[in-house]
Structure formats: C-alpha cells, structure tokens
Design a protein around this motif. Structure first.
Motif, PDB file in Angstrom:
ATOM      1  N   ARG A 188       0.830  -1.210   0.000  1.00 44.68           N
ATOM      2  CA  ARG A 188       0.000   0.000   0.000  1.00 44.68           C
ATOM      3  C   ARG A 188       0.862   1.256   0.000  1.00 44.68           C
ATOM      4  O   ARG A 188       0.551   2.238  -0.675  1.00 44.68           O
ATOM      5  CB  ARG A 188      -0.938  -0.032   1.205  1.00 44.68           C
ATOM      6  N   ASP A 203       0.649  -4.757  -9.658  1.00 42.86           N
ATOM      7  CA  ASP A 203       0.431  -5.922  -8.809  1.00 42.86           C
ATOM      8  C   ASP A 203       1.650  -6.153  -7.923  1.00 42.86           C
ATOM      9  O   ASP A 203       2.727  -5.600  -8.162  1.00 42.86           O
ATOM     10  CB  ASP A 203       0.183  -7.177  -9.656  1.00 42.86           C
ATOM     11  N   SER A 214      -1.590 -13.189  -5.719  1.00 42.41           N
ATOM     12  CA  SER A 214      -1.614 -11.825  -6.231  1.00 42.41           C
ATOM     13  C   SER A 214      -2.346 -10.941  -5.232  1.00 42.41           C
ATOM     14  O   SER A 214      -3.526 -11.168  -4.954  1.00 42.41           O
ATOM     15  CB  SER A 214      -2.321 -11.778  -7.591  1.00 42.41           C
ATOM     16  N   LYS A 216      -3.156  -7.920  -5.780  1.00 40.94           N
ATOM     17  CA  LYS A 216      -4.135  -7.153  -6.539  1.00 40.94           C
ATOM     18  C   LYS A 216      -5.425  -7.947  -6.677  1.00 40.94           C
ATOM     19  O   LYS A 216      -6.519  -7.422  -6.474  1.00 40.94           O
ATOM     20  CB  LYS A 216      -3.566  -6.825  -7.926  1.00 40.94           C
ATOM     21  N   GLU A 217      -5.311  -9.220  -7.014  1.00 38.37           N
ATOM     22  CA  GLU A 217      -6.503 -10.058  -7.163  1.00 38.37           C
ATOM     23  C   GLU A 217      -7.241 -10.243  -5.851  1.00 38.37           C
ATOM     24  O   GLU A 217      -8.464 -10.405  -5.839  1.00 38.37           O
ATOM     25  CB  GLU A 217      -6.119 -11.415  -7.751  1.00 38.37           C
ATOM     26  N   ARG A 218      -6.491 -10.177  -4.742  1.00 34.45           N
ATOM     27  CA  ARG A 218      -7.104 -10.276  -3.421  1.00 34.45           C
ATOM     28  C   ARG A 218      -7.762  -8.968  -3.016  1.00 34.45           C
ATOM     29  O   ARG A 218      -8.451  -8.908  -1.991  1.00 34.45           O
ATOM     30  CB  ARG A 218      -6.050 -10.653  -2.381  1.00 34.45           C
ATOM     31  N   GLY A 219      -7.543  -7.895  -3.749  1.00 38.60           N
ATOM     32  CA  GLY A 219      -8.083  -6.598  -3.386  1.00 38.60           C
ATOM     33  C   GLY A 219      -7.431  -5.997  -2.161  1.00 38.60           C
ATOM     34  O   GLY A 219      -8.050  -5.218  -1.438  1.00 38.60           O
ATOM     35  N   LEU A 220      -6.138  -6.301  -1.972  1.00 36.13           N
ATOM     36  CA  LEU A 220      -5.446  -5.851  -0.762  1.00 36.13           C
ATOM     37  C   LEU A 220      -4.768  -4.494  -0.927  1.00 36.13           C
ATOM     38  O   LEU A 220      -4.194  -3.967   0.023  1.00 36.13           O
ATOM     39  CB  LEU A 220      -4.421  -6.917  -0.334  1.00 36.13           C
TER      40      LEU A 220
END
Length: 221
Positions: A188, A203, A214, A216-220
């Motif tokens: 972040r 990512d 990933s 990014k795919e986890r929405g973190l």
C-alpha cells in the motif's frame, strides 16, 4: 596493450568485409562499433575510437547519450548522431518483441529462479505504456523471512527506465504464499508512492514452490 590499427589489419579481417562475408554475428562489440563509424581521424585510428566507445557502453549501457559520445576523441557531432540514431532504431525494433503482461501468471515464468531461494528476494519489473516489460530489477535480498524495501530504492530503477508502471514479486522461502501484514502494508505504501510519481503499481505477487498469490486479485491494495 596497444590497439591494432585498421590499416594494419588484413582487408579480409576488417569489420565491414567480415559482415559481408559472414554476417554481423561473428564480430566483437568494438568491431561492430568500428563498422558503424567507418574510419578514424589523424592520430586516432577507428579501432581506438571504437574501443573507447565500447568502454563507454560497458559502463553506461543504454544510458549512453549524445553528449557522452562527443567527449570521445574522434567523435564529432555527425558520428555522435550516427551512433545514438543506431541505438534508438535498435531499441524501437527490439521493443516490438517485448513480453506483454496482463495477468499474474504472465510474470511467473520470469521468476522461477526465486521459487527455491532460501532468502527473500524483492524484484521489480518495469513496464512501458503498452504493458511491455522493460527490465527486471532485484531490489533487495533479505533474510529467511524478511526483505526490507524502501520506496526510494524500489522506484529509482523505474524512474531511470522511464517506466509507466511496475509489478513487484517476492518469494516466501517457507512455501506459504499468504501475504503477511507487513507485505500488505509495504504494498500500500509503494502504491501510494507510485501514484505520486505517476508510476502505477499493477500488482505485487508472492511466489513459492507451492504456488503464488496476487495481492491485486485479493483486493489488498
């Protein structure tokens, strides 16, 4: 050791003649440069000039500029322009074959060397505006469980590459690709720094022999 002068080289062994006979692949780097610039100046043979240019290329690589070249004895405005034009033309055509990244899996084949490392490595891939990889940079090598990174170190190569975006990859020697709180926090922070610099973080992928995750795919971030 003195550089052999071109006029002391048998004609059949001269760069341009060898390119015609066997192709440019057989030439050494300084011979390719000599073939481009063609001839020297009084007191400074083409081989000597080519050797100086090759030494500059070895030092700076693709960072060699017009101003760097005109500092070399025997290289004036015309030859400096000729050299940088050659570099730019090669760069433009080579970028056509660059790998385009559109999903985390696209990056995995380029990080298989990290899967069995016993230390954490933090790697940054720089990408151009078309999503094509420019370079892979190893930012840090850490301990068994930690590889500390700082935004300054991470984005320095991206700025040099004039990257439009970056993808981060680091390995977990434990085999568990679940992101830690520290992984999420630094991602972040880096994404925020990238926003300020105008370099988008696409990512952050954690890899191990057991698989990948990933962020990014986890929405973190």
């Amino acid at each position: 050791m003195a550089v052999k002068r071109m006029r002391d080289t048998d004609k059949i062994d001269r760069p341009r003649e060898r390119i015609a006979a066997a192709g440019p692949e057989v030439l050494k780097n300084h011979e390719l440069v000599a073939a481009i610039i063609g001839k020297g100046i009084p007191g400074h043979d083409v081989n000597a000039i080519a050797t100086d240019i090759t030494a500059l290329l070895d030092e700076k690589g693709t960072g060699v500029t017009y101003n760097d070249l005109v500092e070399i004895q025997g290289i004036g405005d015309s030859r400096a322009s000729q050299m940088v034009a050659s570099f730019e033309l090669a760069r433009r055509y080579l970028t056509r074959s660059k790998t385009t990244i559109s999903r985390p899996e696209d990056i995995l084949m380029m990080t298989t060397d990290l899967l069995h490392k016993h230390q954490e490595y933090f790697v940054a891939f720089t990408l151009n505006g078309a999503g094509e990889i420019i370079h892979r940079h190893t930012i840090t090598k850490g301990t068994l469980t930690h590889s500390p990174v700082h935004p300054r170190e991470v984005f320095a190569p991206a700025l040099i590459d004039r990257a439009a975006s970056v993808i981060f990859v680091h390995n977990h020697p434990s085999g568990n690709t679940e992101p830690s709180d520290a992984d999420i926090a630094i991602t972040r922070t880096l994404a925020e720094a990238g926003d300020i610099l105008g370099i988008r973080v696409l990512d952050h992928v954690i890899v191990a022999a057991t698989g990948h995750t990933s962020l990014k795919e986890r929405g973190l971030f």
